[in-house]
Design a protein around this motif. Structure first.
Motif: not given
Length: 142
Positions: A12-21
């Motif tokens: 999650i740190e590398e890929a980022g959080m789930f996109p909110e768009n």
């Protein structure tokens, strides 16, 4: 679908959080794609069973919420990954759209049909986030 998942915190740190768009539907697909872009593996354990009432948050697969977001979010995903998806997206989407219209007509799901068309139009415009009209329709039914 990412109804149940085990994800390492470092992923999650590398890929980022789930996109909110996307708001609903496709955020799991994009997250998985981002994980794969990092040369990390995404696994599915076919021996595991998870009970998940599919599309219940969207009023079922022909309801207005599911219909709107799924048909809109195809375009948002296509925009971000257009080089990988290519032109094959358009005939696939056309067939899927036509199938959706027929299903909603057979089930007499007018709000779902309206949601599908609005999702298509907002998808072309690359609108993102939560669509209030759809949620107002779902609230009126309750």
């Amino acid at each position: 679908p990412l109804a149940a998942a085990l994800i390492d915190a470092d992923v999650i740190e590398e890929a980022g959080m789930f996109p909110e768009n996307y708001f609903l539907y496709f955020e799991d697909v994009e997250f998985s794609q981002e994980v794969k872009n990092l040369n990390r593996d995404v696994y599915t354990d076919l021996a595991t069973t998870v009970l998940h009432k599919g599309s219940s948050s969207g009023g079922g697969e022909t309801g207005p919420i599911f219909s709107y977001y799924i048909f809109r979010n195809y375009f948002l995903f296509k925009k971000k990954y257009s080089e990988r998806i290519g032109l094959g997206f358009y005939p696939y989407y056309f067939i899927l759209f036509l199938y959706g219209v027929i299903r909603r007509l057979i089930k007499k799901e007018l709000n779902g049909l309206i949601g599908q068309f609005r999702g298509f139009l907002d998808g072309i415009k690359l609108e993102s986030g939560k669509e209030e009209w759809i949620h107002d329709q779902a609230t009126e039914k309750d």
